[in-house]
Design an enzyme around this catalytic site. Structure first.
Site, PDB file in Angstrom:
ATOM      1  N   ALA A  86     -47.959  17.068 -55.198  1.00 52.75           N
ATOM      2  CA  ALA A  86     -48.657  16.002 -55.427  1.00 52.75           C
ATOM      3  C   ALA A  86     -49.722  16.472 -56.228  1.00 52.75           C
ATOM      4  O   ALA A  86     -50.703  15.714 -56.660  1.00 52.75           O
ATOM      5  CB  ALA A  86     -49.081  15.880 -53.830  1.00 52.75           C
ATOM      6  N   TYR A 102     -30.702  20.587 -63.691  1.00 53.36           N
ATOM      7  CA  TYR A 102     -31.448  19.270 -63.217  1.00 53.36           C
ATOM      8  C   TYR A 102     -31.011  18.266 -63.220  1.00 53.36           C
ATOM      9  O   TYR A 102     -31.493  17.833 -61.417  1.00 53.36           O
ATOM     10  CB  TYR A 102     -32.380  18.999 -64.139  1.00 53.36           C
ATOM     11  CG  TYR A 102     -33.434  18.155 -64.084  1.00 53.36           C
ATOM     12  CD1 TYR A 102     -34.447  18.609 -62.970  1.00 53.36           C
ATOM     13  CD2 TYR A 102     -33.523  16.441 -64.995  1.00 53.36           C
ATOM     14  CE1 TYR A 102     -35.786  17.815 -63.764  1.00 53.36           C
ATOM     15  CE2 TYR A 102     -34.492  15.754 -64.369  1.00 53.36           C
ATOM     16  CZ  TYR A 102     -35.483  16.043 -64.022  1.00 53.36           C
ATOM     17  OH  TYR A 102     -36.940  15.240 -63.108  1.00 53.36           O
TER      18      TYR A 102
END
Length: 245
Positions: free
Chosen positions: A13, A152
């Site tokens: 966040a 990824y």
């Protein structure tokens, strides 16, 4: 105030998409639990300025015990968790033949295992409440692949399968699970691209521009709202048309 009286937990966040989602949720009435490797206290202060409560926690999402403890602390503080956004993610690129085992494991541990740890931890209070929203932030790279990003791509593709499986497990208890696959968004990651790479990239995007973190946050707000109560197990692209099925 679409999320009034709701509590949202957002991983990763501190910046970028995670930060944009947290602010969007707070602006629409949600109290927020903010998780990052270093506690995002400044973001928590911004959220409190909206009149919402915020709890900033320093957590490595690749540490299962730390994630479980963070969720317990959040439930103790707020009494519940209504929304989970699995946004924490890293990249450590390299061609397959040169990629070290540590590179592979680190990216999978954060991007995929971290989502597993957080989802497992919030599932119990959500099941008890017979409702909840889980939103996994994947990537178009998990759909189309990319040279030099095998780790990824694997982690983000894994999130899509994880999303569908958990949606089937939890749906009968009123819990929806969906994924967002952003394309190339203006963040710290894309800022590192050279001008030549950006030009080549823009040539592949029908809308001809990079997205903004807010573009993803708007969709995350909808998926967390009552308007999305009959949507689960789906993947939504926010990519300017880069990937079309």
């Amino acid at each position: 105030m679409q999320l009034e009286n709701k509590v949202a937990l957002i991983t990763g966040a501190r910046r970028g998409i995670g930060r944009a989602i947290a602010l969007k949720y707070a602006q629409n009435g949600a109290d927020c639990v903010l998780i990052a490797r270093s506690a995002p206290e400044e973001l928590a202060d911004e959220i409190r300025a909206f009149g919402r409560r915020a709890l900033a926690l320093a957590v490595d999402v690749a540490d299962a015990d730390a994630v479980e403890t963070a969720v317990k602390n959040a439930v103790k503080e707020f009494g519940k968790i209504d929304i989970l956004v699995n946004n924490a993610g890293i990249n450590d690129d390299g061609l397959l033949i040169r990629m070290k085992l540590e590179q592979w494991q680190r990216v999978l541990n954060v991007n995929l295992s971290g989502a597993f740890y957080a989802t497992k931890a919030v599932a119990r209070p959500m099941l008890k409440a017979e409702g909840g929203r889980i939103i996994n932030i994947s990537s178009v790279i998990g759909q189309m692949g990319n040279a030099g990003q095998a780790n990824y791509a694997a982690s983000k593709a894994g999130l899509l399968g994880f999303t569908k499986s958990i949606a089937k497990e939890l749906g009968s208890r009123g819990i929806t699970v969906n994924a967002i696959a952003p394309g190339f968004i203006s963040t710290d990651m894309t800022a590192e691209l050279s001008d030549e790479a950006k030009t080549a990239l823009l040539g592949q995007i029908p809308l001809g521009k990079l997205g903004e973190a807010d573009d993803v946050a708007h969709l995350a707000l909808f998926l967390a709202s009552e308007g999305a109560r009959y949507i689960t197990g789906q993947t939504f692209n926010v990519d300017g048309g880069l990937v079309m099925d």
